[in-house]
Motif scaffolding. Structure first.
Motif, PDB file in Angstrom:
ATOM      1  N   ASN A   7       0.846  -1.189   0.000  1.00 27.58           N
ATOM      2  CA  ASN A   7       0.000   0.000   0.000  1.00 27.58           C
ATOM      3  C   ASN A   7       0.881   1.238   0.000  1.00 27.58           C
ATOM      4  N   ALA A   8       0.280   2.284  -0.513  1.00 28.42           N
ATOM      5  CA  ALA A   8       1.006   3.538  -0.659  1.00 28.42           C
ATOM      6  C   ALA A   8       0.027   4.683  -0.505  1.00 28.42           C
ATOM      7  N   SER A   9       0.545   5.813  -0.123  1.00 25.36           N
ATOM      8  CA  SER A   9      -0.273   7.027  -0.148  1.00 25.36           C
ATOM      9  C   SER A   9       0.332   7.951  -1.189  1.00 25.36           C
ATOM     10  N   ILE A  10      -0.541   8.694  -1.844  1.00 21.09           N
ATOM     11  CA  ILE A  10      -0.090   9.701  -2.794  1.00 21.09           C
ATOM     12  C   ILE A  10      -0.837  10.994  -2.484  1.00 21.09           C
ATOM     13  N   GLN A  11      -0.078  12.060  -2.418  1.00 20.29           N
ATOM     14  CA  GLN A  11      -0.630  13.387  -2.180  1.00 20.29           C
ATOM     15  C   GLN A  11      -0.083  14.301  -3.273  1.00 20.29           C
ATOM     16  N   ILE A  12      -0.985  14.968  -3.964  1.00 23.65           N
ATOM     17  CA  ILE A  12      -0.603  15.912  -5.004  1.00 23.65           C
ATOM     18  C   ILE A  12      -0.830  17.328  -4.478  1.00 23.65           C
ATOM     19  N   PRO A  43      -8.626  13.142   3.318  1.00 17.71           N
ATOM     20  CA  PRO A  43      -8.574  14.601   3.222  1.00 17.71           C
ATOM     21  C   PRO A  43      -7.190  15.150   2.851  1.00 17.71           C
ATOM     22  N   PHE A  44      -6.140  14.372   3.070  1.00 21.83           N
ATOM     23  CA  PHE A  44      -4.790  14.843   2.770  1.00 21.83           C
ATOM     24  C   PHE A  44      -4.070  14.012   1.725  1.00 21.83           C
ATOM     25  N   ALA A  45      -4.486  12.768   1.557  1.00 24.17           N
ATOM     26  CA  ALA A  45      -3.816  11.866   0.609  1.00 24.17           C
ATOM     27  C   ALA A  45      -4.793  10.758   0.232  1.00 24.17           C
ATOM     28  N   THR A  46      -4.449  10.064  -0.835  1.00 17.86           N
ATOM     29  CA  THR A  46      -5.222   8.907  -1.271  1.00 17.86           C
ATOM     30  C   THR A  46      -4.363   7.668  -1.070  1.00 17.86           C
ATOM     31  N   VAL A  47      -4.934   6.635  -0.458  1.00 18.94           N
ATOM     32  CA  VAL A  47      -4.225   5.385  -0.211  1.00 18.94           C
ATOM     33  C   VAL A  47      -4.518   4.436  -1.363  1.00 18.94           C
ATOM     34  N   LEU A  48      -3.479   3.841  -1.901  1.00 17.14           N
ATOM     35  CA  LEU A  48      -3.574   2.873  -2.986  1.00 17.14           C
ATOM     36  C   LEU A  48      -3.180   1.500  -2.470  1.00 17.14           C
ATOM     37  N   GLU A  49      -3.770   0.462  -3.053  1.00 17.97           N
ATOM     38  CA  GLU A  49      -3.432  -0.900  -2.648  1.00 17.97           C
ATOM     39  C   GLU A  49      -3.423  -1.789  -3.884  1.00 17.97           C
ATOM     40  N   CYS A  78       4.748  10.719  -1.669  1.00 11.95           N
ATOM     41  CA  CYS A  78       4.371   9.303  -1.639  1.00 11.95           C
ATOM     42  C   CYS A  78       4.975   8.629  -0.423  1.00 11.95           C
ATOM     43  N   GLN A  79       4.213   7.719   0.121  1.00 14.77           N
ATOM     44  CA  GLN A  79       4.726   6.799   1.138  1.00 14.77           C
ATOM     45  C   GLN A  79       4.358   5.409   0.644  1.00 14.77           C
TER      46      GLN A  79
END
Length: 100
Positions: A7-12, A43-49, A78-79
Protein backbone atom coordinates in the motif's frame (compact mmCIF):
# COMPACT_ATOMS: atom_id res chain seq x y z
CA UNK A 1 9.42 -7.13 -7.40
CA UNK A 2 7.14 -9.73 -5.80
CA UNK A 3 3.39 -9.94 -6.43
CA UNK A 4 2.22 -9.40 -2.84
CA UNK A 5 -0.09 -6.49 -2.09
CA UNK A 6 1.55 -3.29 -0.95
CA UNK A 7 0.00 0.00 0.00
CA UNK A 8 1.01 3.54 -0.66
CA UNK A 9 -0.27 7.03 -0.15
CA UNK A 10 -0.09 9.70 -2.79
CA UNK A 11 -0.63 13.39 -2.18
CA UNK A 12 -0.60 15.91 -5.00
CA UNK A 13 0.10 19.55 -4.16
CA UNK A 14 -0.37 21.75 -7.24
CA UNK A 15 1.61 25.00 -7.23
CA UNK A 16 -0.53 26.87 -9.73
CA UNK A 17 -2.41 30.08 -10.42
CA UNK A 18 -4.40 28.94 -13.47
CA UNK A 19 -7.23 27.32 -11.52
CA UNK A 20 -8.03 26.24 -8.00
CA UNK A 21 -5.58 23.52 -6.88
CA UNK A 22 -8.51 21.26 -5.89
CA UNK A 23 -9.45 21.03 -9.57
CA UNK A 24 -6.06 19.52 -10.38
CA UNK A 25 -6.36 17.18 -7.39
CA UNK A 26 -9.84 16.09 -8.47
CA UNK A 27 -8.52 15.26 -11.94
CA UNK A 28 -5.65 13.27 -10.42
CA UNK A 29 -8.13 11.32 -8.28
CA UNK A 30 -10.13 10.54 -11.44
CA UNK A 31 -7.00 8.89 -12.89
CA UNK A 32 -6.73 6.77 -9.73
CA UNK A 33 -10.42 5.84 -9.90
CA UNK A 34 -10.05 4.68 -13.50
CA UNK A 35 -6.94 2.60 -12.74
CA UNK A 36 -8.70 -0.41 -11.25
CA UNK A 37 -6.40 -0.31 -8.20
CA UNK A 38 -8.11 -0.36 -4.81
CA UNK A 39 -8.04 3.13 -3.30
CA UNK A 40 -9.41 5.26 -0.50
CA UNK A 41 -9.54 9.03 -0.79
CA UNK A 42 -8.66 10.90 2.39
CA UNK A 43 -8.57 14.60 3.22
CA UNK A 44 -4.79 14.84 2.77
CA UNK A 45 -3.82 11.87 0.61
CA UNK A 46 -5.22 8.91 -1.27
CA UNK A 47 -4.22 5.38 -0.21
CA UNK A 48 -3.57 2.87 -2.99
CA UNK A 49 -3.43 -0.90 -2.65
CA UNK A 50 -2.18 -3.37 -5.24
CA UNK A 51 0.98 -5.03 -6.41
CA UNK A 52 4.12 -2.94 -6.50
CA UNK A 53 3.96 -2.62 -10.29
CA UNK A 54 0.26 -1.66 -10.25
CA UNK A 55 0.72 1.00 -7.58
CA UNK A 56 3.82 2.48 -9.17
CA UNK A 57 2.05 2.57 -12.54
CA UNK A 58 -0.81 4.60 -11.05
CA UNK A 59 1.62 7.06 -9.45
CA UNK A 60 3.35 7.39 -12.82
CA UNK A 61 0.01 7.91 -14.62
CA UNK A 62 -1.00 10.69 -12.23
CA UNK A 63 2.29 12.55 -12.78
CA UNK A 64 2.13 12.01 -16.55
CA UNK A 65 -1.45 13.31 -16.63
CA UNK A 66 -0.52 16.49 -14.77
CA UNK A 67 2.42 17.03 -17.09
CA UNK A 68 0.43 16.37 -20.29
CA UNK A 69 -2.47 18.61 -19.20
CA UNK A 70 -0.13 21.50 -18.53
CA UNK A 71 -0.06 21.75 -14.75
CA UNK A 72 2.67 24.34 -14.22
CA UNK A 73 4.20 22.78 -11.09
CA UNK A 74 3.30 20.26 -8.41
CA UNK A 75 4.71 18.26 -5.54
CA UNK A 76 3.98 14.53 -5.33
CA UNK A 77 4.36 13.11 -1.84
CA UNK A 78 4.37 9.30 -1.64
CA UNK A 79 4.73 6.80 1.14
CA UNK A 80 5.07 3.14 0.18
CA UNK A 81 4.98 0.17 2.52
CA UNK A 82 6.25 -3.18 1.24
CA UNK A 83 6.38 -6.46 3.13
CA UNK A 84 8.90 -8.95 1.71
CA UNK A 85 7.09 -12.14 2.68
CA UNK A 86 3.42 -11.33 2.25
CA UNK A 87 0.64 -8.84 1.76
CA UNK A 88 0.44 -5.56 3.62
CA UNK A 89 -2.93 -3.86 3.39
CA UNK A 90 -4.38 -0.68 4.78
CA UNK A 91 -7.19 -2.58 6.50
CA UNK A 92 -4.72 -4.71 8.45
CA UNK A 93 -3.22 -1.53 9.85
CA UNK A 94 -6.49 0.26 10.61
CA UNK A 95 -9.21 -2.32 11.30
CA UNK A 96 -8.67 -2.33 15.08
CA UNK A 97 -9.61 1.36 15.13
CA UNK A 98 -12.78 0.89 13.08
CA UNK A 99 -14.50 -1.55 15.46
CA UNK A 100 -17.43 -0.14 17.39
Amino acid sequence: MHQFLINASIQIIPIVLDKHPYQWVDEAIAIIQQSGVKYEVGPFATVLEGTYNEVMQVIHQVNEFLYEKGCAEWVTNCQIQIRSAGHITASVKTEKFNRQ
